[in-house]
Design a protein around this motif. Structure first.
Motif, PDB file in Angstrom:
ATOM      1  N   GLY A 112      -6.262   6.195  -6.035  1.00 21.90           N
ATOM      2  CA  GLY A 112      -7.347   6.165  -5.064  1.00 21.90           C
ATOM      3  C   GLY A 112      -8.297   7.338  -5.243  1.00 21.90           C
ATOM      4  O   GLY A 112      -9.523   7.181  -5.167  1.00 21.90           O
ATOM      5  N   LYS A 113      -7.752   8.528  -5.490  1.00 15.85           N
ATOM      6  CA  LYS A 113      -8.596   9.710  -5.712  1.00 15.85           C
ATOM      7  C   LYS A 113      -9.436   9.552  -6.974  1.00 15.85           C
ATOM      8  O   LYS A 113     -10.603   9.941  -7.007  1.00 15.85           O
TER       9      LYS A 113
ATOM     10  N   ASP B  56      -2.456   9.586  -3.109  1.00 20.75           N
ATOM     11  CA  ASP B  56      -2.756   8.363  -3.849  1.00 20.75           C
ATOM     12  C   ASP B  56      -3.640   8.746  -5.035  1.00 20.75           C
ATOM     13  O   ASP B  56      -4.867   8.729  -4.937  1.00 20.75           O
TER      14      ASP B  56
ATOM     15  N   LYS C 171       0.674   6.358   4.033  1.00 20.12           N
ATOM     16  CA  LYS C 171      -0.493   7.196   4.322  1.00 20.12           C
ATOM     17  C   LYS C 171      -0.209   8.679   4.117  1.00 20.12           C
ATOM     18  O   LYS C 171      -1.109   9.445   3.775  1.00 20.12           O
TER      19      LYS C 171
ATOM     20  N   ARG D 299      -7.682   4.039  -0.719  1.00 15.54           N
ATOM     21  CA  ARG D 299      -6.263   3.850  -0.975  1.00 15.54           C
ATOM     22  C   ARG D 299      -6.160   2.621  -1.862  1.00 15.54           C
ATOM     23  O   ARG D 299      -6.717   1.579  -1.547  1.00 15.54           O
TER      24      ARG D 299
ATOM     25  N   GLU E  27       5.935   3.026  -0.389  1.00 10.53           N
ATOM     26  CA  GLU E  27       4.987   1.971  -0.053  1.00 10.53           C
ATOM     27  C   GLU E  27       5.370   1.226   1.226  1.00 10.53           C
ATOM     28  O   GLU E  27       6.539   1.188   1.604  1.00 10.53           O
TER      29      GLU E  27
ATOM     30  N   GLY F 131      -3.813  -0.242  -3.642  1.00 14.95           N
ATOM     31  CA  GLY F 131      -2.522  -0.895  -3.535  1.00 14.95           C
ATOM     32  C   GLY F 131      -2.472  -2.130  -4.412  1.00 14.95           C
ATOM     33  O   GLY F 131      -3.233  -2.270  -5.364  1.00 14.95           O
TER      34      GLY F 131
ATOM     35  N   MET G  48       0.834  -1.196   0.000  1.00 11.36           N
ATOM     36  CA  MET G  48       0.000   0.000   0.000  1.00 11.36           C
ATOM     37  C   MET G  48       0.874   1.254   0.000  1.00 11.36           C
ATOM     38  O   MET G  48       1.987   1.242   0.534  1.00 11.36           O
ATOM     39  N   PRO G  49       0.366   2.346  -0.579  1.00 10.46           N
ATOM     40  CA  PRO G  49       1.124   3.597  -0.505  1.00 10.46           C
ATOM     41  C   PRO G  49       1.175   4.104   0.938  1.00 10.46           C
ATOM     42  O   PRO G  49       0.250   3.869   1.722  1.00 10.46           O
TER      43      PRO G  49
ATOM     44  N   ASP H  41     -12.886   7.762   1.680  1.00 11.51           N
ATOM     45  CA  ASP H  41     -11.528   7.776   1.152  1.00 11.51           C
ATOM     46  C   ASP H  41     -11.197   6.385   0.611  1.00 11.51           C
ATOM     47  O   ASP H  41     -11.752   5.390   1.061  1.00 11.51           O
TER      48      ASP H  41
END
Length: 84
Positions: free
Chosen positions: A21-22, A18, A14, A40, A75, A42, A11-12, A38
């Motif tokens: 993700g956006k 991302d 925090k 995220r 990550e 990965g 995962m990226p 939200d």
């Protein structure tokens, strides 16, 4: 030699943006799905490992993560090992 499955989630961090993700979040909003706050995005990686025991399988998976499967600057990763 026993077989193990290594389930690896990458995962990226925090603290980093991302963009994927956006983009997914905007897509959900365009579908009128407003309850998701939200996202995220990965990677999920599965390795089939031949090893003497669970600890050895974990060590192999961790070496793969550290040297190839993740970028430590951007990550994080988690490894779960179980019998095949």
């Amino acid at each position: 030699m026993p077989q193990y499955i290594a389930e690896i989630d990458v995962m990226p961090h925090k603290a980093l943006l991302d963009p994927q993700g956006k983009a997914v979040l905007m897509g959900l909003k365009n579908l009128s799905i407003q309850s998701v706050e939200d996202i995220r995005v990965g990677k999920h990686i599965q390795l089939i490992i031949h090893a003497q025991n669970e600890e050895a399988a974990f060590s192999i998976a961790e070496t793969a993560c550290k040297n190839l499967l993740h970028n430590p600057v951007m990550e994080t990763y988690q490894i779960k090992i179980h019998h095949k």
